[in-house]
Design a protein around this motif. Structure first.
Motif, PDB file in Angstrom:
ATOM      1  N   HIS A  47      20.203  13.855 -17.421  1.00  0.00           N
ATOM      2  CA  HIS A  47      20.277  13.643 -15.975  1.00  0.00           C
ATOM      3  C   HIS A  47      19.148  12.682 -15.617  1.00  0.00           C
ATOM      4  O   HIS A  47      17.982  13.017 -15.788  1.00  0.00           O
ATOM      5  N   TYR A  48      19.478  11.470 -15.152  1.00  0.00           N
ATOM      6  CA  TYR A  48      18.469  10.477 -14.794  1.00  0.00           C
ATOM      7  C   TYR A  48      17.536  11.045 -13.724  1.00  0.00           C
ATOM      8  O   TYR A  48      16.335  11.031 -13.871  1.00  0.00           O
ATOM      9  N   ILE A  49      18.124  11.542 -12.648  1.00  0.00           N
ATOM     10  CA  ILE A  49      17.360  12.304 -11.667  1.00  0.00           C
ATOM     11  C   ILE A  49      17.492  13.755 -12.106  1.00  0.00           C
ATOM     12  O   ILE A  49      18.599  14.245 -12.306  1.00  0.00           O
ATOM     13  N   PRO A  50      16.380  14.454 -12.319  1.00  0.00           N
ATOM     14  CA  PRO A  50      16.440  15.796 -12.908  1.00  0.00           C
ATOM     15  C   PRO A  50      17.452  16.723 -12.241  1.00  0.00           C
ATOM     16  O   PRO A  50      17.679  16.655 -11.033  1.00  0.00           O
ATOM     17  N   PRO A  80      10.618   4.062 -12.648  1.00  0.00           N
ATOM     18  CA  PRO A  80      11.176   3.128 -11.666  1.00  0.00           C
ATOM     19  C   PRO A  80      11.641   3.822 -10.383  1.00  0.00           C
ATOM     20  O   PRO A  80      11.461   3.305  -9.290  1.00  0.00           O
ATOM     21  N   LEU A  81      12.211   5.001 -10.521  1.00  0.00           N
ATOM     22  CA  LEU A  81      12.655   5.743  -9.345  1.00  0.00           C
ATOM     23  C   LEU A  81      11.458   6.239  -8.538  1.00  0.00           C
ATOM     24  O   LEU A  81      11.453   6.157  -7.313  1.00  0.00           O
ATOM     25  N   ALA A  82      10.419   6.705  -9.216  1.00  0.00           N
ATOM     26  CA  ALA A  82       9.218   7.162  -8.518  1.00  0.00           C
ATOM     27  C   ALA A  82       8.566   6.009  -7.763  1.00  0.00           C
ATOM     28  O   ALA A  82       8.143   6.168  -6.618  1.00  0.00           O
ATOM     29  N   TRP A  83       8.511   4.825  -8.389  1.00  0.00           N
ATOM     30  CA  TRP A  83       7.937   3.652  -7.714  1.00  0.00           C
ATOM     31  C   TRP A  83       8.746   3.285  -6.476  1.00  0.00           C
ATOM     32  O   TRP A  83       8.188   2.955  -5.435  1.00  0.00           O
ATOM     33  N   LEU A  84      10.061   3.333  -6.596  1.00  0.00           N
ATOM     34  CA  LEU A  84      10.922   3.015  -5.457  1.00  0.00           C
ATOM     35  C   LEU A  84      10.688   3.998  -4.312  1.00  0.00           C
ATOM     36  O   LEU A  84      10.573   3.597  -3.154  1.00  0.00           O
ATOM     37  N   THR A  88       9.087   3.036  -0.628  1.00  0.00           N
ATOM     38  CA  THR A  88       9.823   3.347   0.591  1.00  0.00           C
ATOM     39  C   THR A  88       8.973   4.220   1.508  1.00  0.00           C
ATOM     40  O   THR A  88       8.885   3.962   2.705  1.00  0.00           O
ATOM     41  N   PHE A  89       8.306   5.210   0.935  1.00  0.00           N
ATOM     42  CA  PHE A  89       7.463   6.101   1.732  1.00  0.00           C
ATOM     43  C   PHE A  89       6.317   5.322   2.369  1.00  0.00           C
ATOM     44  O   PHE A  89       6.027   5.468   3.545  1.00  0.00           O
ATOM     45  N   ARG A  90       5.664   4.470   1.593  1.00  0.00           N
ATOM     46  CA  ARG A  90       4.541   3.684   2.117  1.00  0.00           C
ATOM     47  C   ARG A  90       4.997   2.756   3.238  1.00  0.00           C
ATOM     48  O   ARG A  90       4.332   2.609   4.235  1.00  0.00           O
ATOM     49  N   ARG A  91       6.152   2.115   3.061  1.00  0.00           N
ATOM     50  CA  ARG A  91       6.668   1.198   4.071  1.00  0.00           C
ATOM     51  C   ARG A  91       6.974   1.955   5.358  1.00  0.00           C
ATOM     52  O   ARG A  91       6.606   1.537   6.443  1.00  0.00           O
ATOM     53  N   GLU A  92       7.640   3.109   5.248  1.00  0.00           N
ATOM     54  CA  GLU A  92       7.964   3.907   6.430  1.00  0.00           C
ATOM     55  C   GLU A  92       6.696   4.423   7.092  1.00  0.00           C
ATOM     56  O   GLU A  92       6.575   4.424   8.304  1.00  0.00           O
ATOM     57  N   ASN A  93       5.734   4.848   6.296  1.00  0.00           N
ATOM     58  CA  ASN A  93       4.469   5.343   6.826  1.00  0.00           C
ATOM     59  C   ASN A  93       3.723   4.230   7.550  1.00  0.00           C
ATOM     60  O   ASN A  93       3.124   4.434   8.589  1.00  0.00           O
ATOM     61  N   TRP A  94       3.755   3.025   6.986  1.00  0.00           N
ATOM     62  CA  TRP A  94       3.077   1.891   7.595  1.00  0.00           C
ATOM     63  C   TRP A  94       3.700   1.539   8.929  1.00  0.00           C
ATOM     64  O   TRP A  94       3.015   1.259   9.900  1.00  0.00           O
ATOM     65  N   GLU A  95       5.032   1.560   9.014  1.00  0.00           N
ATOM     66  CA  GLU A  95       5.736   1.229  10.243  1.00  0.00           C
ATOM     67  C   GLU A  95       5.443   2.250  11.334  1.00  0.00           C
ATOM     68  O   GLU A  95       5.378   1.908  12.506  1.00  0.00           O
ATOM     69  N   LEU A  96       5.238   3.506  10.970  1.00  0.00           N
ATOM     70  CA  LEU A  96       4.946   4.541  11.953  1.00  0.00           C
ATOM     71  C   LEU A  96       3.546   4.400  12.537  1.00  0.00           C
ATOM     72  O   LEU A  96       3.324   4.681  13.703  1.00  0.00           O
TER      73      LEU A  96
END
Length: 98
Positions: A47-50, A80-84, A88-96
């Protein structure tokens, strides 16, 4: 919370391995070693995602992996999934906060 795993029949496992081999080639998804070149290398369904995060046997979340790579990855998110997710989290956090 524990999610019960549904065991696959040998026929279903063989079918999924054929589908994944046709989709991804006959190589380990992680180390890219060819299963044909080393017949003794045991291929497993991973399972790629556990499974604890995305339960089920959807082909979208399955890859072929040699046994050693599957055991090494264990129940972790692939990098790669963790980096993505982090990007995404950093970008959303920055926009907030901006």
């Amino acid at each position: 919370m524990s999610v019960a795993r549904v065991a696959l029949s040998g026929e279903a496992r063989a079918y999924l391995q054929c589908v994944l081999a046709a989709r991804d080639g006959r190589r380990c998804f992680y180390c890219r070693r060819n299963f044909r070149a080393r017949p003794g290398r045991r291929k497993t369904l991973d399972h790629y995602i556990p499974h604890r995060i995305w339960p089920g046997w959807a082909v979208d979340n399955l890859v072929l992996a040699c046994e050693s790579c599957n055991l090494a990855k264990a129940d972790a998110l692939p990098l790669p999934l963790a980096w993505l997710l982090l990007a995404t989290f950093r970008r959303e956090n920055w926009e907030l906060t901006a």
